[in-house]
Design a protein around this motif. Structure first.
Motif, PDB file in Angstrom:
ATOM      1  N   ILE A 142       3.871  -3.915  -9.705  1.00 37.51           N
ATOM      2  CA  ILE A 142       3.632  -2.095  -9.657  1.00 37.51           C
ATOM      3  C   ILE A 142       3.483  -2.152  -8.247  1.00 37.51           C
ATOM      4  O   ILE A 142       3.492  -0.998  -8.253  1.00 37.51           O
ATOM      5  CB  ILE A 142       3.233  -1.736 -10.757  1.00 37.51           C
ATOM      6  CG1 ILE A 142       1.322  -1.998 -10.735  1.00 37.51           C
ATOM      7  CG2 ILE A 142       3.704  -1.692 -12.124  1.00 37.51           C
ATOM      8  CD1 ILE A 142       0.888  -0.622 -11.900  1.00 37.51           C
ATOM      9  N   ALA A 143       3.098  -2.406  -7.832  1.00 41.37           N
ATOM     10  CA  ALA A 143       2.328  -2.983  -6.713  1.00 41.37           C
ATOM     11  C   ALA A 143       2.279  -4.147  -5.926  1.00 41.37           C
ATOM     12  O   ALA A 143       1.830  -5.087  -6.642  1.00 41.37           O
ATOM     13  CB  ALA A 143       1.395  -1.790  -6.409  1.00 41.37           C
ATOM     14  N   PHE A 144       2.599  -3.789  -4.278  1.00 43.67           N
ATOM     15  CA  PHE A 144       2.072  -5.356  -3.808  1.00 43.67           C
ATOM     16  C   PHE A 144       1.589  -4.499  -2.812  1.00 43.67           C
ATOM     17  O   PHE A 144       1.696  -3.824  -1.619  1.00 43.67           O
ATOM     18  CB  PHE A 144       3.685  -6.259  -2.806  1.00 43.67           C
ATOM     19  CG  PHE A 144       3.626  -6.864  -1.662  1.00 43.67           C
ATOM     20  CD1 PHE A 144       2.439  -8.147  -1.712  1.00 43.67           C
ATOM     21  CD2 PHE A 144       3.477  -7.016  -0.596  1.00 43.67           C
ATOM     22  CE1 PHE A 144       2.218  -9.287  -1.487  1.00 43.67           C
ATOM     23  CE2 PHE A 144       3.455  -8.137   0.529  1.00 43.67           C
ATOM     24  CZ  PHE A 144       2.905  -8.908  -0.132  1.00 43.67           C
ATOM     25  N   HIS A 145      -0.041  -5.270  -2.678  1.00 41.27           N
ATOM     26  CA  HIS A 145      -0.694  -5.188  -1.314  1.00 41.27           C
ATOM     27  C   HIS A 145      -0.693  -5.331  -0.276  1.00 41.27           C
ATOM     28  O   HIS A 145      -0.560  -6.891  -0.590  1.00 41.27           O
ATOM     29  CB  HIS A 145      -2.503  -4.616  -2.230  1.00 41.27           C
ATOM     30  CG  HIS A 145      -1.929  -3.668  -3.476  1.00 41.27           C
ATOM     31  ND1 HIS A 145      -2.084  -2.393  -2.552  1.00 41.27           N
ATOM     32  CD2 HIS A 145      -2.503  -3.458  -4.459  1.00 41.27           C
ATOM     33  CE1 HIS A 145      -1.620  -1.635  -3.608  1.00 41.27           C
ATOM     34  NE2 HIS A 145      -2.030  -2.218  -5.377  1.00 41.27           N
ATOM     35  N   HIS A 146      -0.876  -5.508   1.319  1.00 44.67           N
ATOM     36  CA  HIS A 146      -1.357  -5.885   1.839  1.00 44.67           C
ATOM     37  C   HIS A 146      -1.941  -4.852   3.087  1.00 44.67           C
ATOM     38  O   HIS A 146      -2.477  -4.466   2.631  1.00 44.67           O
ATOM     39  CB  HIS A 146       0.307  -6.398   2.530  1.00 44.67           C
ATOM     40  CG  HIS A 146       1.308  -5.147   2.387  1.00 44.67           C
ATOM     41  ND1 HIS A 146       1.621  -4.947   4.132  1.00 44.67           N
ATOM     42  CD2 HIS A 146       2.284  -5.247   2.059  1.00 44.67           C
ATOM     43  CE1 HIS A 146       2.131  -3.697   3.681  1.00 44.67           C
ATOM     44  NE2 HIS A 146       3.040  -3.964   2.578  1.00 44.67           N
ATOM     45  N   ALA A 147      -2.220  -5.500   4.623  1.00 42.36           N
ATOM     46  CA  ALA A 147      -2.463  -4.892   5.122  1.00 42.36           C
ATOM     47  C   ALA A 147      -2.340  -3.866   5.263  1.00 42.36           C
ATOM     48  O   ALA A 147      -3.568  -2.825   6.040  1.00 42.36           O
ATOM     49  CB  ALA A 147      -3.108  -5.921   6.932  1.00 42.36           C
TER      50      ALA A 147
END
Length: 173
Positions: A142-147
């Motif tokens: 449901i989400a791709f987290h990154h900087a």
């Protein structure tokens, strides 16, 4: 696939040192495979593990196969909303590839039948985990987290070289 039975029990406080050591060994394998070495100290850190195990609503579970300790999990159970999280999940080194992880996940689902949703995270580089959660356990990414899109609810562990990871969710009903 093995015919071994898998069950869960609440982790005994006297077992938590072994629980944490085994979890760190299991997590270290993929970090070393990806980065060539561990950063300073174990992954996750003892402090992060203690915070997770002692968080409000957290339950540390031992995964047993035919009575033998083969892994563990830390779940956070919200008895009011029934939106729960799988915070940590591991099989001991040498226990992978036998279908035990999937059986353990099904046991967790059965233990908390009131759950409406489960959420969990995994680092971007953990292809085996991504396959497990999506293809074996029925989670959706449901989400791709990154900087540039950090996870404000659960910041990335400071002990990993990067902060990229996936948020998964499984709707139970």
């Amino acid at each position: 696939m093995t015919n071994q039975t898998v069950s869960l029990t609440i982790a005994d406080p006297d077992d938590l040192l072994d629980f944490k050591r085994e979890l760190q060994e299991a997590f270290s394998v993929s970090v070393i495979d990806e980065y060539g070495a561990l950063p300073d100290g174990p992954i996750p850190s003892n402090k992060d593990l203690d915070n997770s195990i002692n968080a409000p609503g957290a339950v540390a579970l031992r995964i047993l196969s035919d009575g033998k300790k083969i892994g563990g999990a830390v779940v956070t159970i919200d008895a009011e909303t029934h939106h729960n999280t799988l915070d940590l999940f591991f099989l001991k080194v040498g226990e992978h590839g036998q279908g035990l992880g999937h059986k353990a996940w099904l046991a967790i689902e059965a233990r908390y039948p009131q759950t409406i949703t489960w959420q969990t995270h995994t680092p971007y580089f953990e292809k085996r985990n991504i396959h497990f959660y999506v293809n074996k356990c029925g989670f959706k990414i449901i989400a791709f987290h990154h900087a540039k899109y950090p996870d404000l609810q659960q910041p990335a562990p400071s002990d990993l070289p990067d902060d990229e990871g996936f948020l998964f969710e499984k709707v139970m009903r």
